[in-house]
Enzyme design. Structure first.
Site, PDB file in Angstrom:
ATOM      1  N   LYS A   1      -3.256   5.058  -3.449  1.00 13.53           N
ATOM      2  CA  LYS A   1      -4.419   4.164  -3.983  1.00 13.53           C
ATOM      3  C   LYS A   1      -5.334   3.831  -2.751  1.00 13.53           C
ATOM      4  O   LYS A   1      -6.404   3.425  -3.061  1.00 13.53           O
ATOM      5  CB  LYS A   1      -3.550   3.090  -4.729  1.00 13.53           C
ATOM      6  CG  LYS A   1      -2.985   3.618  -6.141  1.00 13.53           C
ATOM      7  CD  LYS A   1      -2.627   2.144  -6.863  1.00 13.53           C
ATOM      8  CE  LYS A   1      -1.615   2.793  -7.993  1.00 13.53           C
ATOM      9  NZ  LYS A   1      -0.252   3.458  -7.505  1.00 13.53           N
TER      10      LYS A   1
ATOM     11  N   ALA B   1       0.772  -1.346   0.059  1.00 12.70           N
ATOM     12  CA  ALA B   1      -0.090  -0.060  -0.040  1.00 12.70           C
ATOM     13  C   ALA B   1       0.691   1.184  -0.147  1.00 12.70           C
ATOM     14  O   ALA B   1       0.184   2.335  -0.478  1.00 12.70           O
ATOM     15  CB  ALA B   1      -0.903   0.028   1.188  1.00 12.70           C
ATOM     16  N   GLY B   2       2.133   1.255   0.490  1.00 12.10           N
ATOM     17  CA  GLY B   2       2.620   2.470   0.640  1.00 12.10           C
ATOM     18  C   GLY B   2       3.192   3.245  -0.914  1.00 12.10           C
ATOM     19  O   GLY B   2       3.327   2.508  -1.836  1.00 12.10           O
ATOM     20  N   PRO B   3       2.772   4.441  -0.891  1.00 18.42           N
ATOM     21  CA  PRO B   3       2.708   5.528   0.147  1.00 18.42           C
ATOM     22  C   PRO B   3       1.206   5.752   0.579  1.00 18.42           C
ATOM     23  O   PRO B   3       1.162   6.530   1.538  1.00 18.42           O
ATOM     24  CB  PRO B   3       3.541   6.800  -0.245  1.00 18.42           C
ATOM     25  CG  PRO B   3       3.246   6.720  -1.572  1.00 18.42           C
ATOM     26  CD  PRO B   3       3.294   5.129  -2.246  1.00 18.42           C
ATOM     27  N   GLY B   4       0.315   5.282   0.004  1.00 16.05           N
ATOM     28  CA  GLY B   4      -0.914   5.263   0.348  1.00 16.05           C
ATOM     29  C   GLY B   4      -2.093   5.992  -0.390  1.00 16.05           C
ATOM     30  O   GLY B   4      -3.225   5.931  -0.074  1.00 16.05           O
TER      31      GLY B   4
ATOM     32  N   ASP C   1      -0.278  -3.377  -6.333  1.00 15.86           N
ATOM     33  CA  ASP C   1       0.675  -2.458  -6.933  1.00 15.86           C
ATOM     34  C   ASP C   1       2.091  -2.807  -6.705  1.00 15.86           C
ATOM     35  O   ASP C   1       2.498  -2.286  -5.616  1.00 15.86           O
ATOM     36  CB  ASP C   1       0.123  -0.961  -6.498  1.00 15.86           C
ATOM     37  CG  ASP C   1       0.878   0.187  -7.068  1.00 15.86           C
ATOM     38  OD1 ASP C   1       1.418  -0.325  -7.883  1.00 15.86           O
ATOM     39  OD2 ASP C   1       0.764   1.095  -6.445  1.00 15.86           O
TER      40      ASP C   1
ATOM     41  N   GLU D   1       1.744  -2.934   4.218  1.00 16.61           N
ATOM     42  CA  GLU D   1       2.890  -2.423   3.980  1.00 16.61           C
ATOM     43  C   GLU D   1       4.277  -2.687   4.661  1.00 16.61           C
ATOM     44  O   GLU D   1       4.058  -2.533   5.981  1.00 16.61           O
ATOM     45  CB  GLU D   1       3.026  -0.568   3.901  1.00 16.61           C
ATOM     46  CG  GLU D   1       4.226   0.139   3.649  1.00 16.61           C
ATOM     47  CD  GLU D   1       4.816  -0.565   2.154  1.00 16.61           C
ATOM     48  OE1 GLU D   1       6.208  -0.740   2.211  1.00 16.61           O
ATOM     49  OE2 GLU D   1       4.245  -0.327   1.199  1.00 16.61           O
TER      50      GLU D   1
ATOM     51  N   CYS E   1       3.916   0.516 -12.033  1.00 14.09           N
ATOM     52  CA  CYS E   1       4.202   1.687 -12.585  1.00 14.09           C
ATOM     53  C   CYS E   1       5.420   1.637 -13.436  1.00 14.09           C
ATOM     54  O   CYS E   1       6.213   2.394 -13.394  1.00 14.09           O
ATOM     55  CB  CYS E   1       4.433   3.116 -11.685  1.00 14.09           C
ATOM     56  SG  CYS E   1       4.540   4.679 -12.341  1.00 14.09           S
TER      57      CYS E   1
END
Length: 460
Positions: free
Chosen positions: A273, A268-271, A336, A292, A389
């Site tokens: 999404k 999840a980092g940095p948060g 992600d 995370e 990404c």
């Protein structure tokens, strides 16, 4: 004033310090620069100059290094790193900015006097004066004439490592769009707009904002301070690339949500999404858990989720083991995955110089482990969104293909393109396999996000 303490124009000093930190300690320019600007109390004009100097130099570093090597008559590995940073900054001013040659050279020499030896000062002066004797077009012709191949020419002119140029070419070829390569490389060197999101159900897009083309919750500001509006709305309006918004919405809108669903953001980092997913879960009767591994990044996730009224549980676990400890527990999972970040070179230009093909091999191994863990943690009938990404095919299409091969009939690739077209306000120009979506900075004006939706088949 001592000989080693000349006064350096503050914006140039800030830019140098950030560039040096990027080189010395792998600092992130987008995180460090605002802090250094604030610490130096730069006015608006100087802050703009420091930003252009920093990002412009980092983006075009590869091209400038070729110019510097030619002007210096030596390879860049034979130049002291602090002086090379000074030369890069000076070259950017001479070739890409409307800065008077004498001012660019004089300021650079003063900076060299502070960070280097007495001999380095004369060396800096000589190299930059040689660069100033020729126009930008003349330098381009010289660098192009030195290129060893068409791809090397593209790498030189557009300031990308050669291996990245070739990887981007292969990614476009999978869509039959290899003729877009030069446009893509140019887009990587164009400063992106600051894009924001109004979290659904928690904030509204401001009346004076320009709505995003695709995301129903995204927008840009015609003016004003993005930080100010984020603080004013206590994080319910936040900075987020439109591609990241679409990636999260692909999962939450993949199918109708049933009351009581449990969702997981695995990395999840940095948060950003996670905050969007939490808002979506809140409005549909679902519950989100964010995970995370890195404690500092987990704190960023908690801060991002603080904008959502209902508390969201944040785990600090190894994502590769969650499938074993939480088997078939989650209805939807966002993975992600950690990646090379080659899709965000507009925002993090230094990333292109940090990564190597060896990093791709290491990351794809981790991505496979995370995919297997996510699949194990997914309920039968549940949906997994695999997101990176990066457009590198080893991290995107090949990672998904390998996972599908491992899981066999237990997995069903979904029509990701149709889901995104339903979400988007305007029709997305997509190509290739509809079960996978690749966004592009040159085509969609987003980061190059890759999105694939996969459903776990229920046991027969």
């Amino acid at each position: 004033m001592s000989e080693r303490g000349p006064r350096i124009q503050p914006a140039r000093r800030v830019a140098y310090d950030v560039i040096a930190a990027v080189r010395e300690s792998d600092a992130y320019a987008n995180l460090l620069l605002p802090t250094r600007i604030a610490r130096a109390s730069l006015n608006t004009a100087d802050a703009g100059l420091a930003t252009e100097l920093t990002y412009g130099t980092l983006r075009m570093q590869g091209y400038y290094d070729r110019v510097i090597a030619r002007a210096a008559g030596r390879t860049i590995d034979r130049i002291d790193p602090p002086i090379l940073d000074v030369l890069r900054l000076g070259t950017h001013q001479l070739l890409s900015m409307r800065v008077a040659s004498h001012a660019a050279v004089d300021e650079s020499v003063s900076l060299a006097r502070v960070v280097g030896s007495r001999s380095a000062t004369g060396f800096t002066n000589g190299v930059l004066r040689e660069i100033s004797r020729h126009t930008p077009d003349e330098w381009r012709e010289r660098i192009v004439s030195d290129a060893s191949s068409p791809d090397d020419e593209l790498a030189a002119v557009h300031s990308h490592p050669l291996w990245v140029v070739r990887a981007l070419r292969r990614a476009l070829e999978t869509e039959g769009r290899e003729n877009e390569l030069e446009e893509l490389l140019a887009a990587d060197n164009t400063a992106p707009r600051v894009n924001l999101i109004a979290l659904p159900g928690l904030a509204e897009v401001p009346d004076d904002a320009a709505a995003d083309r695709f995301s129903p919750f995204g927008f840009t500001l015609g003016g004003g301070d993005p930080v100010g509006i984020v603080e004013q709305h206590e994080g319910r309006i936040r900075v987020q690339d439109e591609g990241s918004q679409l990636a999260a919405l692909a999962l939450s809108r993949a199918r109708a949500v049933e009351e009581g669903e449990l969702w997981l953001d695995l990395c999840a980092g940095p948060g950003g999404k996670a905050a969007l997913l939490a808002a979506e879960a809140r409005s549909s009767g679902a519950t989100l858990i964010a995970n995370e591994l890195v404690p500092a990044r987990a704190d960023l996730v908690r801060r991002a989720l603080g904008s959502v009224p209902e508390p969201v549980e944040v785990w600090e676990r190894d994502g590769t083991t969650i499938g074993g400890s939480e088997p078939e527990r989650f209805d939807r999972i966002l993975l992600d995955a950690p990646c090379t970040g080659l899709g965000a070179l507009r925002r993090r230009p230094e990333a292109r110089w940090r990564k190597t093909p060896r990093d791709v091999a290491e990351l794809t191994k981790l991505q496979a482990q995370l995919l297997d863990s996510a699949f194990a943690a997914l309920k039968p009938g549940g949906v997994l969104a695999y997101v990176t990404c990066s457009p590198h095919i080893a991290e995107t299409r090949l990672s998904v293909a390998d996972a599908v091969d491992r899981w066999g009939n237990a997995i069903e690739p979904l029509d990701t393109a149709s889901v995104l077209q339903e979400v988007a306000l305007e029709r997305l120009d997509l190509a290739g396999d509809p079960t996978q979506v690749q966004l592009w900075p040159h085509r969609h004006q987003t980061d190059a996000m890759f999105i694939a939706l996969l459903a776990k088949r229920a046991a027969s």
